[in-house]
Design a protein around this motif. Structure first.
Motif: not given
Length: 259
Positions: A57-59, A64-66, A73-76
């Motif tokens: 899956n994603s990390s 942190l990159y955002a 911030l991306p949608q968690i």
């Protein structure tokens, strides 16, 4: 046949109420413990990172990159969000409240099928959301999309770390208990809907006042058929000289016996 939407009788004996109640109580207590120890982040981020390390899956590093690049911030994904953790704790507390209300209402004979149906429609929807969230998809990283959380779809032994394996087992147990609780809620919902359907019990007396009235009429009939003397009248009897004479003779005064 008169259909009563509220004051309805259950279509099974009352003792059948306690059988699903035992399973519901056990599942509720279990979820209170499991959801409670998972708050706020006992193993959520750990499992998220473990899945990323295994390319499942994603990390969480994407967040942190955002932050570092001052990007939105991306949608968690819901499966890894704090919202799901708090949601699970909330519905476990609601379940305990409903269980207490259910028991008190049953003792007071006001746990009607319509109340059961309304309560368990809500609980079934809440637990279905929880089940979906715990096993939900993670499409945050297009390079590693995931339709089902890895700790549900795969054995815990895919992770070499013993701590991750332990967290994976707890997550699996929590998911299994949630599915069981959803099954209990759906059963109670179906039981309530089944009792709401028109049946032969609709013509049975529903109100306790009617039972009291029936008992009163029965006792009155027995009293009328028995040899119980009627209650004497309290009104004033007409008074005449003849009445006085009969009353005097009936007394049999002692002096009159020696005349």
């Amino acid at each position: 046949m008169v259909y009563r939407p509220i004051h309805r009788q259950w279509r099974t004996p009352k003792r059948a109420f306690y059988i699903p109640l035992i399973f519901e109580l056990g599942a509720t207590v279990g979820l209170l413990i499991l959801f409670g120890i998972a708050q706020p982040d006992l193993f959520r981020t750990q499992l998220w990172q473990a899945g990323a390390d295994l390319n499942f899956n994603s990390s969480p590093v994407l967040l942190l990159y955002a932050y570092a690049n001052h990007e939105p911030l991306p949608q968690i994904p819901f499966v890894w969000s704090l919202m799901l953790t708090n949601f699970n704790v909330a519905i476990s507390v609601i379940s305990l409240f409903v269980l207490i209300v259910k028991l008190v209402a049953f003792i007071m004979n006001v746990w009607f099928p319509i109340i059961c149906t309304v309560f368990y429609v809500v609980l079934s929807a809440l637990y279905a959301t929880s089940v979906y969230g715990q096993a939900g998809p993670d499409n945050l990283d297009p390079d590693f999309p995931s339709s089902v959380a890895w700790y549900i779809a795969k054995p815990c032994t895919v992770a070499a770390n013993q701590s991750i394996q332990s967290s994976c087992r707890v997550a699996k147990g929590t998911f299994a208990t949630t599915v069981f609780m959803l099954a209990v809620c759906v059963f109670n919902l179906g039981y309530g809907i089944y009792s709401m359907l028109p049946n032969e019990l609709d013509n049975a007396p529903q109100d306790s006042d009617d039972d009291d009235a029936g008992s009163f009429n029965k006792e009155t009939k027995i009293w009328e058929m028995g040899n119980i003397p009627p209650t004497p009248r309290t009104g004033t009897m007409p008074y005449t000289p003849r009445t006085m004479a009969f009353n005097t003779l009936d007394r049999q005064l002692p002096l009159r016996q020696y005349r």
